[in-house]
Design an enzyme around this catalytic site. Structure first.
Site, mmCIF file in Angstrom:
data_model
loop_
_atom_site.group_PDB
_atom_site.id
_atom_site.type_symbol
_atom_site.label_atom_id
_atom_site.label_comp_id
_atom_site.label_asym_id
_atom_site.label_seq_id
_atom_site.Cartn_x
_atom_site.Cartn_y
_atom_site.Cartn_z
ATOM 1 N N ASP A 337 35.211 15.527 10.409
ATOM 2 C CA ASP A 337 35.892 14.820 9.342
ATOM 3 C C ASP A 337 37.403 14.988 9.487
ATOM 4 O OD1 ASP A 337 35.854 13.491 6.654
ATOM 5 O OD2 ASP A 337 36.751 15.388 6.025
ATOM 6 N N GLU A 373 36.452 11.567 13.597
ATOM 7 C CA GLU A 373 36.961 10.571 12.671
ATOM 8 C C GLU A 373 38.472 10.579 12.901
ATOM 9 O OE1 GLU A 373 36.678 9.407 7.963
ATOM 10 O OE2 GLU A 373 37.125 11.485 8.477
#
Length: 699
Positions: A337, A373
């Site tokens: 993330d 990401e």
């Protein structure tokens, strides 16, 4: 009677020995460290043991006799100087950053705050509201890993709780748990789709933010880590962390990999006004990024703090955590993330950052699947295409382009061609190929696939922020009516466009990712930021017909009735079979011109090669491309027509070959008997043809 003596500073955390337990922790600016032991209820503190200091800011103590299951925490004493980033407070029981398990619930209270207000030391003891670290004796994972190559990978992104909470073909006691996700019936569903890899939303122990709990909401997604080693306790049936290993083993036996969505960019401790739970009370200025003489937290995450990977012990914490989940818990990779934060220094993003180098040289982590990401809200935060090999990256440009095309936006054709070709301009510059692009249309964040064609506006009022949260531009369209409707022609159009988008996804070069629920047209009622909805908005609602077929151990096939849910499932299964059959999808390099084996050809509706005029015609909404494998004599023809009107298109002529329609978003199957036959393309339709030898066809 307990005895203690100087222990070993490594490994960090609690290590079980025959004579007792070694405890080690890093707190370089502390003046004293105490180990606090608790009874088995976790309510009573039964002993405080002073720890011994080692060089380099490490502390240790060896205590005997202790065993697995011993409950403990740390208290750190030292200077309290918020203006310098020093937040030592011996009244705060701290969770061991390296604990592998803990017992008890976290409860929000003012006792967790180091100061009330800032500058006023809070002397309230928070132990009663803190979970207690637990000594564990867990064995390394010994299962056989599937080791699915990237070229054959189909990712299924899902939430542990939401996937099975309303799943009637999973036993009720297991629903919403790790063991429910790995139940044989749910695995059968994934296998029937052709899924090779499940990507689980955060499984590290997390807590809900106080601003959510005061509104009666929860952090459902889990991007608010409390521990980097402990599996989220609410996902366990009987509280045993070995249940996670059982889940992984069940997936592996079915040939399915497990990837974790991990959050190493921030923690649940927030900023200066947040609670002191672990890292903040041990080494605040080292574990978190600070700026200025007043030691303000850098907030590149938007969550109050940012983990400081530049610090060697923070880097060590992250690396040790990653290795633990691979070696002990059995996972096959990670999706990071806000990954750009992990590779940012004070000078900005660095593709040669120590974190990326550490991963690259690590004998364990360099061999697992790594997905970034590639963006965050910090400076220079958008870095799609900037990560080195062997990293894969979520490709939001793919998502946005496919959405614009099927929405009917003008002038998207050339951009779409780049995306289905694997986005070469993003990845080829640093020796990477199409398999470095993780292609998706929807994910956990944003509209679901069904909502993408049902809502043009976000409907997030249930989040308690007066619909101000979430993205306002979703590149979505409602097909004529906002939200739910019973009008058959609207429902049919929405269903068809979902199928067209899935065909596009699966017939593109790259690694496809499905958001859980796409195969059953799951709706979040127009909520595009459902991070705090632990209810039917997020819980997948499984159709009865899928349950019946799973209990009969039937594979999803194209003979299913053409209802919305089963048709999507069957379509995905067929598309994955085609992907696995055609080697061109496995080819790791870009094809710009005819090479010895593979070729990509682009055609207009007259079956002529695309001209410059065709590419730049803003009204042209039909993309036709042919993938050729000369060695196997395979040709795959894909037609994507996003126009709102029906059009006629000729199929390219190949001597000695006829085209057979394998599938489309309109008709189940149909055979084209002659080459160059004109095909009527319905509005908003997608078509996939396979070539066959004409002589064999006549036989």
């Amino acid at each position: 009677m307990l005895t203690s003596h100087r222990g070993q500073p490594s490994p960090l955390g609690s290590t079980l020995h025959e004579q007792g337990v070694n405890f080690a922790v890093y707190a370089p600016a502390a003046t004293q460290m105490q180990l606090c032991l608790f009874d088995q209820s976790g309510h009573s503190e039964i002993a405080k043991v002073t720890m011994y200091r080692h060089e380099g800011g490490l502390w240790s103590v060896f205590v005997s006799p202790l065993r697995a299951g011993t409950l403990y925490g740390y208290r750190a004493d030292g200077a309290y100087a918020p203006e310098k980033g020093l937040l030592f407070n011996q009244n705060k029981l701290l969770l061991d950053p390296y604990c592998k398990d803990f017992q008890g619930e976290f409860t929000w209270s003012e006792r967790h705050f180091c100061h009330l207000p800032v500058g006023t030391l809070n002397e309230s003891d928070n132990a009663v509201d803190m979970p207690k670290s637990s000594v564990t004796d867990i064995a390394r994972y010994d299962g056989q890993r599937p080791n699915v190559p990237w070229s054959k990978t189909l990712i299924y992104e899902c939430h542990v709780r939401g996937a099975t909470k309303h799943c009637d073909f999973v036993p009720k006691s297991l629903r919403g748990k790790f063991l429910g996700l790995s139940h044989s019936n749910f695995i059968a569903h994934l296998a029937s789709l052709g899924v090779t890899t499940v990507e689980l939303l955060p499984c590290h122990a997390f807590i809900s933010e106080q601003f959510l709990t005061t509104k009666g909401l929860k952090n459902y997604w889990g991007y608010n880590s409390l521990s980097f080693f402990v599996p989220h306790k609410a996902f366990l049936v009987e509280g045993q962390i070995s249940e996670f290993q059982q889940m992984v083993r069940a997936f592996h036996l079915a040939g399915i990999e497990v990837i974790l969505d991990v959050v190493y960019n921030h923690t649940a401790e927030g900023g200066l006004d947040g609670p002191t739970l672990s890292l903040k009370g041990l080494n605040n200025t080292g574990y978190y990024r600070m700026v200025g003489e007043q030691a303000h937290y850098i907030n590149d995450t938007g969550c109050g703090n940012t983990l400081n990977i530049d610090d060697p012990f923070t880097l060590k914490l992250v690396m040790d955590s990653l290795r633990y989940w691979v070696e002990y818990m059995g996972v096959d990779g990670f999706r990071f993330d806000l990954a750009t934060i992990l590779a940012r220094t004070e000078h900005g993003f660095n593709s040669q950052h120590s974190f990326l180098q550490a991963i690259a040289q690590d004998p364990v982590l360099s061999k697992v699947k790594l997905i970034a990401e590639p963006w965050d809200v910090g400076p220079g935060g958008y870095q799609l295409g900037g990560f080195p090999s062997p990293w894969r990256e979520w490709n939001d440009k793919y998502r946005d382009t496919v959405r614009r095309f099927w929405r009917g936006d003008a002038g998207t054709l050339s951009e779409l061609a780049k995306r289905v070709h694997g986005s070469h301009e993003l990845f080829e510059h640093n020796q990477r190929g199409p398999l470095n692009s993780v292609n998706f249309i929807t994910s956990h964040d944003g509209f679901t696939l069904a909502d993408w064609v049902s809502y043009e506006q976000k409907h997030n009022f249930a989040n308690g922020e007066e619909n101000r949260d979430g993205h306002s531009e979703n590149i979505s369209f409602n097909c004529g009516i906002e939200g739910q409707t019973e009008q058959a022609h609207i429902l049919a159009l929405r269903h068809q466009i979902q199928k067209s988008a899935l065909i596009t996804l699966m017939m593109s070069k790259g690694v496809p990712m499905l958001a859980a629920g796409s195969e059953i047209a799951h709706s979040q009622q127009g909520n595009n930021n459902a991070y705090c909805q632990d209810n039917e908005i997020n819980w997948l609602s499984w159709p009865q017909n899928i349950s019946e077929r799973l209990t009969q151990n039937r594979r999803l096939k194209k003979d299913w009735d053409d209802d919305e849910e089963s048709a999507l499932c069957a379509l995905i299964a067929q598309l994955q079979e085609i992907r696995c059959h055609y080697a061109i999808f496995h080819h790791p390099f870009y094809i710009h011109t005819q090479d010895e084996r593979f070729n990509i050809s682009w055609f207009n509706k007259d079956a002529h090669p695309m001209s410059e005029g065709d590419w730049h015609d803003s009204n042209n909404k039909t993309l036709i491309y042919m993938l050729t494998d000369t060695l196997r004599k395979q040709n795959l023809l894909v037609i994507l027509h996003a126009g709102s009107d029906d059009v006629e298109a000729k199929l390219p002529a190949i001597p000695g070959v006829v085209w057979q329609l394998s599938l489309s978003s309109v008709h189940p199957t149909e055979t084209i008997e002659k080459s160059q036959q004109t095909q009527s393309l319905s509005a908003h339709s997608a078509w996939v043809y396979q070539s066959h030898n004409e002589d064999l066809k006549n036989d």
